[in-house]
Design a protein around this motif. Sequence first.
Motif, PDB file in Angstrom:
ATOM      1  N   ARG A  17       0.827  -1.209   0.000  1.00 54.65           N
ATOM      2  CA  ARG A  17       0.000   0.000   0.000  1.00 54.65           C
ATOM      3  C   ARG A  17       0.862   1.261   0.000  1.00 54.65           C
ATOM      4  NH1 ARG A  17      -4.549  -1.982   4.409  1.00 54.65           N
ATOM      5  NH2 ARG A  17      -5.894  -3.121   2.926  1.00 54.65           N
ATOM      6  N   LYS A  18       1.943   1.224   0.752  1.00 57.67           N
ATOM      7  CA  LYS A  18       2.857   2.369   0.770  1.00 57.67           C
ATOM      8  C   LYS A  18       3.458   2.597  -0.610  1.00 57.67           C
ATOM      9  CE  LYS A  18       4.287   2.294   5.633  1.00 57.67           C
ATOM     10  NZ  LYS A  18       5.435   2.084   6.564  1.00 57.67           N
ATOM     11  N   ALA A  19       3.853   1.502  -1.250  1.00 56.36           N
ATOM     12  CA  ALA A  19       4.443   1.611  -2.589  1.00 56.36           C
ATOM     13  C   ALA A  19       3.426   2.161  -3.581  1.00 56.36           C
ATOM     14  CB  ALA A  19       4.953   0.250  -3.052  1.00 56.36           C
ATOM     15  N   GLU A  20       2.188   1.723  -3.476  1.00 57.96           N
ATOM     16  CA  GLU A  20       1.140   2.223  -4.358  1.00 57.96           C
ATOM     17  C   GLU A  20       0.896   3.710  -4.133  1.00 57.96           C
ATOM     18  OE1 GLU A  20      -2.145  -0.268  -3.434  1.00 57.96           O
ATOM     19  OE2 GLU A  20      -1.341  -2.029  -4.487  1.00 57.96           O
ATOM     20  N   THR A  21       0.888   4.116  -2.854  1.00 54.98           N
ATOM     21  CA  THR A  21       0.688   5.538  -2.542  1.00 54.98           C
ATOM     22  C   THR A  21       1.848   6.372  -3.074  1.00 54.98           C
ATOM     23  OG1 THR A  21      -0.570   5.008  -0.536  1.00 54.98           O
ATOM     24  CG2 THR A  21       0.356   7.220  -0.692  1.00 54.98           C
ATOM     25  N   ASP A  45       0.361  21.385  -3.948  1.00 49.02           N
ATOM     26  CA  ASP A  45      -0.355  21.128  -5.194  1.00 49.02           C
ATOM     27  C   ASP A  45      -0.315  19.632  -5.541  1.00 49.02           C
ATOM     28  OD1 ASP A  45      -0.787  23.895  -5.526  1.00 49.02           O
ATOM     29  OD2 ASP A  45       1.162  24.118  -6.511  1.00 49.02           O
ATOM     30  N   ILE A  46       0.843  19.029  -5.311  1.00 50.22           N
ATOM     31  CA  ILE A  46       0.989  17.598  -5.593  1.00 50.22           C
ATOM     32  C   ILE A  46       0.077  16.793  -4.676  1.00 50.22           C
ATOM     33  CG2 ILE A  46       2.590  15.656  -5.606  1.00 50.22           C
ATOM     34  CD1 ILE A  46       4.837  17.696  -6.166  1.00 50.22           C
ATOM     35  N   ILE A  52      -4.411  13.553  -1.238  1.00 49.85           N
ATOM     36  CA  ILE A  52      -3.924  13.322   0.115  1.00 49.85           C
ATOM     37  C   ILE A  52      -3.676  14.652   0.803  1.00 49.85           C
ATOM     38  CG2 ILE A  52      -2.841  11.097  -0.453  1.00 49.85           C
ATOM     39  CD1 ILE A  52      -0.166  12.608  -0.586  1.00 49.85           C
ATOM     40  N   ALA A  53      -3.491  14.606   2.108  1.00 53.96           N
ATOM     41  CA  ALA A  53      -3.187  15.816   2.869  1.00 53.96           C
ATOM     42  C   ALA A  53      -1.707  16.144   2.724  1.00 53.96           C
ATOM     43  CB  ALA A  53      -3.526  15.610   4.345  1.00 53.96           C
ATOM     44  N   PRO A  54      -1.336  17.420   2.812  1.00 53.56           N
ATOM     45  CA  PRO A  54       0.078  17.791   2.722  1.00 53.56           C
ATOM     46  C   PRO A  54       0.948  17.045   3.729  1.00 53.56           C
ATOM     47  CG  PRO A  54      -1.280  19.740   2.498  1.00 53.56           C
ATOM     48  CD  PRO A  54      -2.207  18.610   2.866  1.00 53.56           C
ATOM     49  N   ARG A  55       0.447  16.839   4.942  1.00 53.07           N
ATOM     50  CA  ARG A  55       1.248  16.134   5.943  1.00 53.07           C
ATOM     51  C   ARG A  55       1.513  14.686   5.506  1.00 53.07           C
ATOM     52  NH1 ARG A  55      -3.815  16.643   8.190  1.00 53.07           N
ATOM     53  NH2 ARG A  55      -4.927  14.697   8.707  1.00 53.07           N
ATOM     54  N   THR A  56       0.560  14.110   4.770  1.00 54.60           N
ATOM     55  CA  THR A  56       0.774  12.759   4.253  1.00 54.60           C
ATOM     56  C   THR A  56       1.863  12.774   3.190  1.00 54.60           C
ATOM     57  OG1 THR A  56      -1.537  12.195   4.644  1.00 54.60           O
ATOM     58  CG2 THR A  56      -0.311  10.776   3.139  1.00 54.60           C
ATOM     59  N   TYR A  58       4.425  14.679   3.073  1.00 53.44           N
ATOM     60  CA  TYR A  58       5.734  14.780   3.719  1.00 53.44           C
ATOM     61  C   TYR A  58       6.112  13.532   4.521  1.00 53.44           C
ATOM     62  CZ  TYR A  58       6.131  19.627   2.271  1.00 53.44           C
ATOM     63  OH  TYR A  58       6.239  20.765   1.518  1.00 53.44           O
ATOM     64  N   ARG A  59       5.178  12.632   4.717  1.00 46.78           N
ATOM     65  CA  ARG A  59       5.536  11.346   5.319  1.00 46.78           C
ATOM     66  C   ARG A  59       6.253  10.459   4.298  1.00 46.78           C
ATOM     67  NH1 ARG A  59       0.456  11.160   8.343  1.00 46.78           N
ATOM     68  NH2 ARG A  59      -0.461   9.722   6.816  1.00 46.78           N
ATOM     69  N   TYR A  60       6.013  10.741   3.029  1.00 44.84           N
ATOM     70  CA  TYR A  60       6.615   9.936   1.968  1.00 44.84           C
ATOM     71  C   TYR A  60       7.826  10.609   1.318  1.00 44.84           C
ATOM     72  CZ  TYR A  60       2.661   6.716   2.126  1.00 44.84           C
ATOM     73  OH  TYR A  60       1.735   5.779   2.527  1.00 44.84           O
ATOM     74  N   PHE A  61       7.779  11.913   1.193  1.00 44.47           N
ATOM     75  CA  PHE A  61       8.851  12.632   0.497  1.00 44.47           C
ATOM     76  C   PHE A  61       9.223  13.899   1.253  1.00 44.47           C
ATOM     77  CE2 PHE A  61       6.274  10.461  -2.764  1.00 44.47           C
ATOM     78  CZ  PHE A  61       7.241   9.604  -3.290  1.00 44.47           C
ATOM     79  N   ALA A  62      10.501  14.187   1.286  1.00 42.11           N
ATOM     80  CA  ALA A  62      10.967  15.383   1.985  1.00 42.11           C
ATOM     81  C   ALA A  62      10.806  16.634   1.138  1.00 42.11           C
ATOM     82  CB  ALA A  62      12.432  15.216   2.383  1.00 42.11           C
ATOM     83  N   THR A  63      10.873  16.490  -0.184  1.00 46.70           N
ATOM     84  CA  THR A  63      10.764  17.634  -1.090  1.00 46.70           C
ATOM     85  C   THR A  63       9.891  17.268  -2.276  1.00 46.70           C
ATOM     86  OG1 THR A  63      12.661  17.021  -2.469  1.00 46.70           O
ATOM     87  CG2 THR A  63      13.117  18.334  -0.484  1.00 46.70           C
ATOM     88  N   LYS A  64       9.442  18.267  -3.000  1.00 47.93           N
ATOM     89  CA  LYS A  64       8.623  18.013  -4.189  1.00 47.93           C
ATOM     90  C   LYS A  64       9.437  17.306  -5.266  1.00 47.93           C
ATOM     91  CE  LYS A  64       9.425  22.587  -6.283  1.00 47.93           C
ATOM     92  NZ  LYS A  64       8.787  23.837  -6.750  1.00 47.93           N
ATOM     93  N   GLU A  65      10.741  17.621  -5.364  1.00 51.60           N
ATOM     94  CA  GLU A  65      11.582  16.981  -6.371  1.00 51.60           C
ATOM     95  C   GLU A  65      11.688  15.471  -6.149  1.00 51.60           C
ATOM     96  OE1 GLU A  65      12.729  21.258  -6.089  1.00 51.60           O
ATOM     97  OE2 GLU A  65      12.497  19.643  -4.637  1.00 51.60           O
ATOM     98  N   GLU A  66      11.753  15.066  -4.884  1.00 47.92           N
ATOM     99  CA  GLU A  66      11.879  13.641  -4.578  1.00 47.92           C
ATOM    100  C   GLU A  66      10.633  12.856  -4.970  1.00 47.92           C
ATOM    101  OE1 GLU A  66      12.904  12.976  -0.530  1.00 47.92           O
ATOM    102  OE2 GLU A  66      14.728  14.201  -0.617  1.00 47.92           O
ATOM    103  N   ALA A  67       9.525  13.553  -5.161  1.00 49.69           N
ATOM    104  CA  ALA A  67       8.260  12.870  -5.435  1.00 49.69           C
ATOM    105  C   ALA A  67       8.267  12.084  -6.735  1.00 49.69           C
ATOM    106  CB  ALA A  67       7.108  13.872  -5.443  1.00 49.69           C
TER     107      ALA A  67
END
Length: 219
Positions: A17-21, A45-46, A52-56, A58-67
């Motif tokens: 599920r984490k990988a899918e998210t 925006d992403i 998802i919520a912004p806090r969610t 940041y649980r997965y990525f530290a920056t927008k570039e890493e997304a």
Amino acid sequence: MSSTTPTPPQASLTERRKAETRMEIARAAAGLFVRHGLRATRAEDIAQAAGIAPRTFYRYFATKEEAVAPLYAAGAQRWAEAVRAAPADVGVLRALEHGVRHTLTPAAGVSASSWEWVRTLLRLAEENPSLRRVWAEVCQASERTLGEVLAERGTEAAAGDDNVAAAPEPRFTAAVASAAVRTALEGWAEGDGPVEGPGGPAELALRNLGALRAFPWES
């Protein structure tokens, strides 16, 4: 009398599920980067585009570039797996060429329309140091994975022939092959070449590998 209940594979399910998210966020980020550019896109925006919520986020990525790292990584993983799936009786160079054809040819791995996204994301990586760092980290990880795949193929080949001489160190071979494919992709992204056929990423990568025929892929 007692009974035991099998433990459900909760950990693996959670990881899936984490990988899918992560991938859903990556696709949302890529879409926004392609349509609006990197600077005009915020992490918020992403998150909104991914539902998802912004806090969610940041649980997965530290920056927008890493997304977008999961998208870069997915292509790199397909390349390594395609090399692994090459017929066992072909040499390293043929296995690498097999990987290229099955990864960089539209419809074999990524649709023709998606390749235009790939072009834009690679161009953005060239222009932005933070995104370029993400691309470089994914390429480095892919190189390690390819080295493991080539080591496996070398072990299988040696198992059938006691006279097989030592081939170049798999990590070194993987670095050479990865550089040939990476520079082909980056060179293609810089221009306006087609997504397939002459001038396409697969043809450019095969050309680079062909220029290395004198390399001791195996001894």
